[in-house]
Write an enzyme that holds these catalytic residues in place. Structure first.
Site, PDB file in Angstrom:
ATOM      1  N   GLU A 226       0.850  -1.191   0.000  1.00  0.00           N
ATOM      2  CA  GLU A 226       0.000   0.000   0.000  1.00  0.00           C
ATOM      3  C   GLU A 226       0.884   1.239   0.000  1.00  0.00           C
ATOM      4  O   GLU A 226       0.590   2.223  -0.657  1.00  0.00           O
ATOM      5  CB  GLU A 226      -0.931  -0.006   1.233  1.00  0.00           C
ATOM      6  CG  GLU A 226      -1.877   1.193   1.279  1.00  0.00           C
ATOM      7  CD  GLU A 226      -2.929   1.115   2.385  1.00  0.00           C
ATOM      8  OE1 GLU A 226      -3.226   0.009   2.879  1.00  0.00           O
ATOM      9  OE2 GLU A 226      -3.458   2.178   2.752  1.00  0.00           O
ATOM     10  N   ARG A 304      -7.156   3.610  13.163  1.00  0.00           N
ATOM     11  CA  ARG A 304      -8.055   2.459  12.972  1.00  0.00           C
ATOM     12  C   ARG A 304      -8.050   1.560  14.211  1.00  0.00           C
ATOM     13  O   ARG A 304      -9.049   0.929  14.534  1.00  0.00           O
ATOM     14  CB  ARG A 304      -7.708   1.662  11.708  1.00  0.00           C
ATOM     15  CG  ARG A 304      -8.791   0.641  11.321  1.00  0.00           C
ATOM     16  CD  ARG A 304      -8.581   0.021   9.953  1.00  0.00           C
ATOM     17  NE  ARG A 304      -9.171   0.779   8.874  1.00  0.00           N
ATOM     18  CZ  ARG A 304     -10.462   0.706   8.508  1.00  0.00           C
ATOM     19  NH1 ARG A 304     -11.298  -0.106   9.119  1.00  0.00           N
ATOM     20  NH2 ARG A 304     -10.918   1.441   7.532  1.00  0.00           N
ATOM     21  N   ARG A 336      -3.386  -6.189   6.299  1.00  0.00           N
ATOM     22  CA  ARG A 336      -4.769  -6.657   6.412  1.00  0.00           C
ATOM     23  C   ARG A 336      -5.357  -6.495   7.819  1.00  0.00           C
ATOM     24  O   ARG A 336      -4.955  -7.195   8.750  1.00  0.00           O
ATOM     25  CB  ARG A 336      -4.791  -8.139   6.006  1.00  0.00           C
ATOM     26  CG  ARG A 336      -6.084  -8.610   5.376  1.00  0.00           C
ATOM     27  CD  ARG A 336      -5.892 -10.001   4.849  1.00  0.00           C
ATOM     28  NE  ARG A 336      -6.992 -10.425   3.993  1.00  0.00           N
ATOM     29  CZ  ARG A 336      -6.983 -11.541   3.270  1.00  0.00           C
ATOM     30  NH1 ARG A 336      -5.944 -12.343   3.310  1.00  0.00           N
ATOM     31  NH2 ARG A 336      -8.013 -11.859   2.520  1.00  0.00           N
ATOM     32  N   PHE A 338      -5.179  -3.501   9.425  1.00  0.00           N
ATOM     33  CA  PHE A 338      -4.738  -2.113   9.560  1.00  0.00           C
ATOM     34  C   PHE A 338      -4.896  -1.570  10.988  1.00  0.00           C
ATOM     35  O   PHE A 338      -5.489  -0.525  11.208  1.00  0.00           O
ATOM     36  CB  PHE A 338      -5.553  -1.269   8.576  1.00  0.00           C
ATOM     37  CG  PHE A 338      -4.885  -0.013   8.075  1.00  0.00           C
ATOM     38  CD1 PHE A 338      -3.842  -0.050   7.176  1.00  0.00           C
ATOM     39  CD2 PHE A 338      -5.336   1.238   8.481  1.00  0.00           C
ATOM     40  CE1 PHE A 338      -3.255   1.111   6.687  1.00  0.00           C
ATOM     41  CE2 PHE A 338      -4.755   2.423   7.997  1.00  0.00           C
ATOM     42  CZ  PHE A 338      -3.709   2.348   7.097  1.00  0.00           C
ATOM     43  N   ALA A 503      -8.142  -0.985   2.448  1.00  0.00           N
ATOM     44  CA  ALA A 503      -9.295  -0.779   3.318  1.00  0.00           C
ATOM     45  C   ALA A 503     -10.490  -1.627   2.868  1.00  0.00           C
ATOM     46  O   ALA A 503     -11.644  -1.259   3.123  1.00  0.00           O
ATOM     47  CB  ALA A 503      -9.663   0.707   3.401  1.00  0.00           C
ATOM     48  N   GLU A 707     -10.593  -7.716   4.373  1.00  0.00           N
ATOM     49  CA  GLU A 707      -9.912  -7.752   5.665  1.00  0.00           C
ATOM     50  C   GLU A 707     -10.703  -8.378   6.817  1.00  0.00           C
ATOM     51  O   GLU A 707     -10.120  -9.091   7.635  1.00  0.00           O
ATOM     52  CB  GLU A 707      -9.502  -6.334   6.075  1.00  0.00           C
ATOM     53  CG  GLU A 707      -8.514  -5.693   5.152  1.00  0.00           C
ATOM     54  CD  GLU A 707      -8.362  -4.213   5.450  1.00  0.00           C
ATOM     55  OE1 GLU A 707      -9.276  -3.445   5.087  1.00  0.00           O
ATOM     56  OE2 GLU A 707      -7.371  -3.834   6.075  1.00  0.00           O
TER      57      GLU A 707
END
Ligand code: MTE
Ligand code: LUZ
Ligand code: MOS
Length: 764
Positions: A226, A304, A336, A338, A503, A707
């Site tokens: 990412e 998150r 995955r 996050f 995401a 995820e």
């Protein structure tokens, strides 16, 4: 709907970056990196390496024409170290030469003197020394301070969770070619072509339009590409720009494992309060995130974590504080989940410990506190179409949870050395980038004169099947056979300003953009059909099975003929569309808002068996009821769920990322880092689709899948912990994930093993 990509993967026909044919004369790059985790560069001597046969050039920060900066959220990461080094594996110089071996051999000839300074590897130590990447972040709801006095039980503790290696099959790689006009074209294995474009343009001092980035597909990303594909793309781009020749860089597995960031390890403290009926009244938690040496995506990941600090439970009084701690490890990055898994693990530890003190099963507390409709999350959003309880009760019924619990305790009363454990793991995961701005996507659709269709989007195919879903959307809007639709590479010239495919929102966002673009062309075609069929009301026209229908009856007009006729009448057969997720917002100054389009829920039940003599264990079964919405592709979505579950179980059980106090990874090879293999997968794995779901926020009523199921894996930790407890009720272990066989053994017999001097290395 099967995923056509899989057939080509199995036949070995799918192309990855290293398979692209390159022109003769393509050069290879490699990096000379820091061997110490913190220090000051005294001197660097590259002459011997430069004279090594086959070496074209050695590039240091002095050669960078633009800015020596690759940081995205914060500008705190140089591409090449200048005077200081902050982690082992940090690039100091780039070697460019005729082949991949030559550049590696020459790298050993670079002499670099570094004055070593004491590194920090522990996030709590970094916190104490004030080494924070961003100021502390706090989410709160209700009032924790006054809530404790109403609690019959108040339990405190701490929890550790380890890092995780992404282990995408395709390592970090990039290939750049100079193009006319002083620009470059980069082929990159990235989840974020625009990040590669923007950062490389900055490094080269070029406007973004002179850097074109093209991505065919990734051999896996899992978050590891990412942000962190950018460095390698910028390195090949810089070398190619300076030498005016094509330059490729492909990391070996070992290099990739040494140099790149991982999932963030976390160290956390919690305090949970319950009333006498087992209702959770208050939760206070502090997260210490091990960010590594630069910010990378750590601030977003930290956020998150806060968003997911109460998992799928309603807690009226919450105070959650999170610290992003700068240490001397390679910058940790997206993986995955996050930051969500780390938060959810801590909450489950709190429940587990509370249950032990209250003398009840953790599942009683879990069930008692599940989110209900219109409950408030600590960030102010209210649940809507909340599936926490429906998935829990369906799992409980369909998988005979109560009977299984009894069977486990029966088994345990009959067996002395082998014990079984069972645990339930509910999940709740918010869908949308928490940075509202990123929730946008666009698509470019062309219909060619033979009726075949070309679709470009911002989505990156990395094994998750997003291309197949995009084909489905276009084929379904046009009512044509899916073989007529082709998904193009992801390319910054065709689709600009892309958000990363991350995401779990790739299909949601890009699918909507494809839908919009196709509908624009569809409307033109419908009006055109009405005109050639001499019908006034174009609403009477519909498309079905590659044909045009009038009032539900076939007209004999085929899609292919319609397209050609439309072209001859100069109808525009191309369209671009842009989609934004509606109704989401988040106020960072108050930490309140409506950040997520919706939430994904589910419940898993995991059963394990532990050999209490040797500490080894096996997974007996993993069963989940998952909220897929109305799946667009049950085959793809089920495989995503199964893959994510195994990746989550790996993190919770056998994948142990170790580093020493000098900041060196001890597990940077596949002989020292254990990942789940086929023998480790449970004998039984069942993922059921939640019944009666009416969800309708995302494309074709589907729900994001990438995820959320990873977090079911946390249940394996507690199933094993429960088995250990039933062998040794006095086992009072620290909550430390992963629960490796080594740790199980230490929990079972550590006192004896230590006393006999067998164990000196294992601390936890
Ligand atoms: N599945 C495969 N096979 N390979 C991957 O790299 N990445 C995961 C998930 N599933 C990944 C995967 C991660 S981290 C995310 S965010 C999503 O896929 C991204 O794709 P999506 O948004 O299209 O679901
Ligand atoms: N990336 C990001 C993510 O930039 N923001 C997010 O919220 C996110 N969530 C999951 C994975 N990647
Ligand atoms: Mo996934 S961690 O959002 O790439």
């Amino acid at each position: 709907m099967k995923n056509y990509d899989w057939i080509n993967h199995v036949k070995g026909e799918s192309k990855f970056l290293d398979d692209l044919p390159v022109p003769e004369g393509t050069l290879h790059a490699f990096v000379f990196t820091s061997s110490v985790a913190k220090g000051k560069i005294k001197s660097i001597d590259t002459t011997t390496a430069e004279n090594y046969p086959g070496i074209n050039k050695i590039i240091t920060y002095r050669d960078i024409p633009g800015e020596n900066q690759i940081g995205t959220i914060l500008r705190d990461e140089p591409l090449l170290a200048e005077h200081e080094v902050d982690f082992i594996g940090q690039p100091i110089a780039i070697l460019v030469g005729t082949d991949a071996d030559v550049v590696r051999e020459a790298a050993r000839l670079i002499k670099c003197e570094i004055t070593e300074l004491p590194p920090i590897v522990d996030p709590r130590e970094a916190f104490e020394k004030g080494e924070l990447i961003i100021p502390p972040q706090i989410f709160s709801l209700g009032n924790c301070e006054t809530a404790w006095q109403n609690c019959a039980y108040v339990i405190e503790g701490s929890a550790e969770s380890g890092g995780q290696e992404h282990l995408y099959l395709e390592t970090q790689s990039a290939y750049s070619i100079p193009v006319e006009g002083g620009g470059i074209k980069i082929f990159s294995s990235t989840q974020s072509p625009t990040a590669v474009q923007r950062v490389t343009a900055g490094v080269l001092g070029l406007p973004m339009h002179k850097v074109e980035v093209d991505v065919l597909r990734l051999g896996g990303g899992f978050g590891g590409k990412e942000n962190q594909a950018t460095m390698w793309a910028a390195i090949s781009g810089l070398a190619s720009f300076i030498l005016k020749l094509p330059v490729k860089i492909i990391l070996s597995r070992h290099e990739d494992m040494m140099f790149t960031g991982k999932r963030h390890p976390y160290s956390s403290d919690y305090k949970i309060g319950l009333n006498k009926d087992g209702k959770i009244l208050a939760y206070d938690v502090q997260f210490y995130q091990n960010a590594g040496a630069a910010s990378d995506l750590s601030p977003a990941i930290l956020e998150r974590t806060l968003f997911h600090c109460t998992n799928s439970y309603f807690v009226p009084n919450v105070k959650a504080t999170a610290y992003s701690c700068r240490t001397n490890l390679p910058p940790n990055t997206a993986f995955r989940g996050f930051g969500g898994p780390q938060a959810m693990f801590v909450f489950e530890c709190a429940i587990h410990k509370a249950a032990a003190q209250m003398g009840i099963d953790a599942s009683v507390i879990q069930e008692n506190n599940l989110l209900n409709e219109s409950d408030e999350f600590p960030y102010g959003q209210l649940t809507k179409n909340c599936m926490a309880q429906p998935t829990w009760y369906q799992a409980k019924n369909d998988f005979d949870f109560e009977d299984r619990k009894k069977a486990v305790s029966n088994f345990n009363s009959k067996n002395k050395l082998v014990k079984r454990g069972i645990a339930a793991m509910p999940i709740c995961f918010g869908i949308s980038f928490t940075n509202t701005m990123l929730n946008q996507a666009s698509a470019l659709v062309h219909v060619y004169t033979d009726g075949s269709v070309s679709v470009s989007t911002a989505a990156i195919e990395m094994g998750q099947g997003v291309n197949m879903k995009m084909r489905q959307v276009a084929a379904s809007i046009f009512s044509i056979d899916i073989s007529k639709v082709k998904i193009e590479t992801t390319n910054t010239t065709r689709i600009a300003n892309t958000s990363p495919t991350a995401a779990s929102s790739g299909a949601d966002l890009n699918g909507r953009a494809v839908e919009k673009a196709c509908l624009i062309i569809f409307e033109r075609l419908r009006n055109f059909s009405a005109s050639i069929l001499d019908v006034e009301d174009s609403n009477k026209i519909s498309f079905k099975d590659d044909s045009v229908y009038l009032d539900g009856k076939t007209t004999g007009l085929k899609w292919n003929d319609l397209i050609l006729k439309a072209y001859l009448k100069r109808i525009n057969l191309s369209s671009h569309a842009h989609y934004i997720t509606p109704n989401i917002h988040f106020d960072k100054s108050t930490s309140k808002g409506n950040p997520f389009a919706y939430h994904v829920y589910g419940t898993a039940i995991i059963e394990v068996e532990v050999d209490c003599l040797r500490g080894i264990y096996k997974l007996l079964s993993v069963k989940a009821v998952h909220d897929f919405g109305k799946s667009m592709s049950p085959v793809i979505d089920r495989s995503q769920a199964e893959g994510a579950i195994m990746q989550g179980i790996g993190w919770a059980t056998v994948e142990e990322l170790l580093f020493d106090e000098k900041g060196k990874y001890l597990t940077d090879t596949l002989s020292t880092y254990k990942v789940p293999d086929v023998h480790f997968t449970p004998e039984e794995m069942e993922v059921k689709f939640l019944e009666n779901n009416t969800h309708s926020e995302a494309i074709f009523n589907s729900k994001a899948i990438g995820e959320p199921p990873l977090m079911y894996g946390i249940g394996a930790y507690f199933a094993i912990a429960n088995a250990v407890k039933s062998f040794k009720t006095s086992a009072n272990f620290r909550y430390s994930l992963p629960i490796t066989p080594e740790k199980v053994l230490m929990n079972l017999h550590g006192d004896k093993l230590t006393a006999s001097g067998i164990v000196s290395r294992i601390k936890s």
